[in-house]
Design an enzyme around this catalytic site. Sequence first.
Site, mmCIF file in Angstrom:
data_model
loop_
_atom_site.group_PDB
_atom_site.id
_atom_site.type_symbol
_atom_site.label_atom_id
_atom_site.label_comp_id
_atom_site.label_asym_id
_atom_site.label_seq_id
_atom_site.Cartn_x
_atom_site.Cartn_y
_atom_site.Cartn_z
ATOM 1 N N MET A 24 -2.287 8.859 -1.298
ATOM 2 C CA MET A 24 -3.090 10.010 -1.691
ATOM 3 C C MET A 24 -3.354 11.030 -0.575
ATOM 4 O O MET A 24 -4.174 11.932 -0.776
ATOM 5 C CB MET A 24 -4.426 9.516 -2.249
ATOM 6 C CG MET A 24 -4.277 8.577 -3.444
ATOM 7 S SD MET A 24 -5.839 7.867 -4.019
ATOM 8 C CE MET A 24 -6.605 9.282 -4.777
ATOM 9 N N GLU A 25 -2.680 10.911 0.568
ATOM 10 C CA GLU A 25 -2.973 11.833 1.669
ATOM 11 C C GLU A 25 -1.751 12.374 2.411
ATOM 12 O O GLU A 25 -1.783 13.486 2.944
ATOM 13 C CB GLU A 25 -3.881 11.161 2.718
ATOM 14 C CG GLU A 25 -5.276 10.836 2.260
ATOM 15 C CD GLU A 25 -5.341 9.521 1.497
ATOM 16 O OE1 GLU A 25 -6.205 9.401 0.618
ATOM 17 O OE2 GLU A 25 -4.516 8.634 1.789
ATOM 18 N N GLU B 86 -9.513 1.602 7.966
ATOM 19 C CA GLU B 86 -8.227 1.945 8.575
ATOM 20 C C GLU B 86 -8.381 2.449 10.011
ATOM 21 O O GLU B 86 -7.449 2.353 10.805
ATOM 22 C CB GLU B 86 -7.519 3.004 7.734
ATOM 23 C CG GLU B 86 -7.163 2.530 6.331
ATOM 24 C CD GLU B 86 -6.533 3.634 5.506
ATOM 25 O OE1 GLU B 86 -5.505 4.180 5.936
ATOM 26 O OE2 GLU B 86 -7.051 3.957 4.430
ATOM 27 N N ASP C 265 -0.057 -3.093 -2.339
ATOM 28 C CA ASP C 265 0.123 -3.477 -3.742
ATOM 29 C C ASP C 265 1.447 -2.905 -4.230
ATOM 30 O O ASP C 265 2.082 -2.111 -3.547
ATOM 31 C CB ASP C 265 -1.053 -2.990 -4.610
ATOM 32 C CG ASP C 265 -1.156 -1.471 -4.646
ATOM 33 O OD1 ASP C 265 -0.476 -0.866 -5.477
ATOM 34 O OD2 ASP C 265 -1.919 -0.900 -3.836
ATOM 35 N N GLY D 255 0.953 1.983 -2.148
ATOM 36 C CA GLY D 255 1.619 1.176 -3.155
ATOM 37 C C GLY D 255 3.125 1.343 -3.048
ATOM 38 O O GLY D 255 3.622 2.429 -2.743
#
Length: 232
Positions: free
Chosen positions: A176-177, A13, A200, A79
């Site tokens: 998740m962050e 990233e 996704d 996601g």
Amino acid sequence: MNCIGIIGAMEQEVSRIKDKMKDVKITKKASMDFFEGFLEGKKVVVVRSGVGKVNAGICTQILADVFQVDAVINTGIAGSLNNDVNIGDIVLSTDVMHHDMDAVGFGYKKGQIPQMNEFSFQADDNLRKIAARVCHEVNPEIQVFEGRICSGDQFISDKNKKDTIAAEFGGYATEMEGAAIGQAAYLNGIPFLVIRAISDKADGSANMDYAQFEQAAIEHSVKLTVRMVQEM
């Protein structure tokens, strides 16, 4: 702005952004490498936080304490939680929150951090407006959404879990962050924006989708972030 902090969770990233930087100086803190230099003529600090909310929160605090950044951009993948948000699309955070915070037993609603008034942390309106405008220019082939991003220390690949998070919190994307970065930025009085390219659908198809679409998702985020820095 004197300095802009750019955080990614994974090396893929941030490596593309680092390759575009000039006059780079590297500082190591908390096992993270902070690349300080210039991107499109603007002073930036680019860093891979690592995966998860603890890493992300520590990383943001270092950007505040050591580099005195004036804004934080968190770029990456996520996601989808919304059926209208498809793989390859981008979500810009209106706000971020912790979907895995649960202090219901103490009388708080799901997602509420005890002893804090804020249920979610508001992203900066001006940063989001810049991002929305330039994303249409650099990524005309995809859709851009503005909405809540829900964070937890879980990779969501189960449709029932996805549906539960979407129903409880009305989120557009899960990762998740972002909430940890938003919370740390809020506590330090720093404007922030979380940018997520959808890799996704956060359901049973994740194993099939993720590898195939991850690189395209990262490409969209990088193009947006670089152009956004130009405009700041």
